[in-house]
Design an enzyme around this catalytic site. Structure first.
Site, short mmCIF file in Angstrom:
data_model
loop_
_atom_site.label_atom_id
_atom_site.label_comp_id
_atom_site.label_asym_id
_atom_site.label_seq_id
_atom_site.Cartn_x
_atom_site.Cartn_y
_atom_site.Cartn_z
N HIS A 56 0.87 -1.18 0.00
CA HIS A 56 0.00 0.00 0.00
C HIS A 56 0.90 1.23 0.00
O HIS A 56 1.75 1.39 0.87
CB HIS A 56 -0.91 0.02 1.22
CG HIS A 56 -1.84 1.20 1.25
ND1 HIS A 56 -3.10 1.19 0.67
CD2 HIS A 56 -1.67 2.46 1.74
CE1 HIS A 56 -3.67 2.35 0.84
NE2 HIS A 56 -2.83 3.15 1.47
N CYS A 57 0.71 2.10 -0.98
CA CYS A 57 1.54 3.29 -1.12
C CYS A 57 0.76 4.52 -0.65
O CYS A 57 -0.28 4.86 -1.22
CB CYS A 57 1.98 3.46 -2.58
SG CYS A 57 3.01 4.93 -2.85
N GLN A 58 1.29 5.19 0.38
CA GLN A 58 0.62 6.38 0.90
C GLN A 58 0.67 7.54 -0.09
O GLN A 58 -0.22 8.40 -0.10
CB GLN A 58 1.28 6.82 2.22
CG GLN A 58 1.26 5.76 3.30
CD GLN A 58 -0.10 5.56 3.92
OE1 GLN A 58 -1.05 6.25 3.58
NE2 GLN A 58 -0.22 4.61 4.83
#
Length: 298
Positions: A144-146
């Site tokens: 998951h990439c912020q």
């Protein structure tokens, strides 16, 4: 008893004081939110606007070849455009309707059995994972990439990899151009033979590396600040990009690197066999990254 009551009271006060920070940390890193996206737009937007504001006029005056005006404009447009694509392209969310598209793409093996997601109540296809932040199962889940506020998976990994490569290119291109401009400033103003004046004392100072750097820092603050930011971001992103290029070359996801650690206690031969999706050659593995979206839709 008095000391125990006092210590309990101190602990309760400390927990009450830290609760807002803990809630903020939880929201920032464990909940979907646009804070990192806004941060990206502010940092990149201000850097690019500063470059256009200060560097482009100098390029027009001959401090660098004029074709860099077009080259830098294309570079900035592609990097921001690729980031927007990463934010918009759906990563490969698995639902009861779409599960048939993803189930047959990869075979099951040592890492992936017939696991049922306890949240989505579906049988997870191989290489998929439930993201606790997005609360969905994602095909070929990487992480998951912020910065894009969503997961990186089968459908958008190629855009994410392009996003990294383009931003590394932008940073090192900016480093090259800014050093070229600053070196031309150094030559035209003959800074090595110049005499500088201390603004606070009025004392004259002979030219040196320190005084020249201080002069450039204050007289060309936007260019110097952008150069410093490009150096820091460039080398950090370069390391991260090399890591993801290695993962792509071996056809392994970030999530699977943690899974492989669970099998590290096995013998070398068995451990190598757990890398079951690699095609043993780098080029076919890279191709599998670019065709993953079409494969998932067949």
């Amino acid at each position: 008893m008095a000391f125990r009551s006092f210590s309990r009271r101190i602990f309760q006060l400390f927990r009450r004081f830290c609760r807002p920070f803990a809630n903020g940390f939880d929201y920032l890193f464990n909940k979907k939110n646009p804070i990192f996206q806004v941060t990206y737009m502010v940092v990149i937007g201000c850097s690019q606007c500063g470059f256009i504001w200060k560097a482009w006029p100098l390029i027009e005056r001959g401090f660098a070849p004029r074709y860099h005006l077009i080259g830098s404009a294309i570079c900035m447009f592609l990097t921001v455009g690729c980031w927007i694509l990463c934010c918009l392209v759906e990563p490969g969310i698995i639902t009861k309707k779409s599960i048939s598209r993803f189930s047959s793409v990869y075979p099951r093996g040592i890492l992936y059995g017939k696991d049922v997601c306890s949240t989505c109540q579906i049988t997870k296809p191989p290489r998929s994972k439930h993201c606790s932040i997005c609360n969905v199962c994602v095909a070929k889940f990487d992480h998951h990439c912020q910065w894009i506020n969503q997961c990186v998976g089968a459908n958008n990994y190629v855009f994410f990899l392009s996003f990294l490569i383009l931003h590394v290119w932008m940073c090192f291109y900016a480093i090259y151009l800014l050093l070229l401009i600053l070196s031309e400033i150094f030559e035209r103003e003959d800074l090595w033979n110049a005499t500088f004046m201390n603004a606070s004392t009025g004392e004259r100072v002979e030219s040196s590396y320190t005084t020249i750097l201080m002069y450039l820092r204050f007289q060309y603050a936007v260019l110097s600040g952008t150069l410093f930011l490009a150096i820091v971001m460039g080398f950090v992103l370069a390391l991260f990009t090399v890591y993801h290029l290695y993962l792509a070359a071996t056809n392994v996801t970030t999530n699977e690197t943690y899974k492989y650690q669970q099998f590290s206690q096995l013998g070398d031969r068995q451990y190598r066999q757990t890398v079951e999706y690699s095609r043993n050659r780098y080029l076919p593995n890279f191709r599998s990254v670019s065709v993953s979206r079409s494969s998932a839709r067949t």
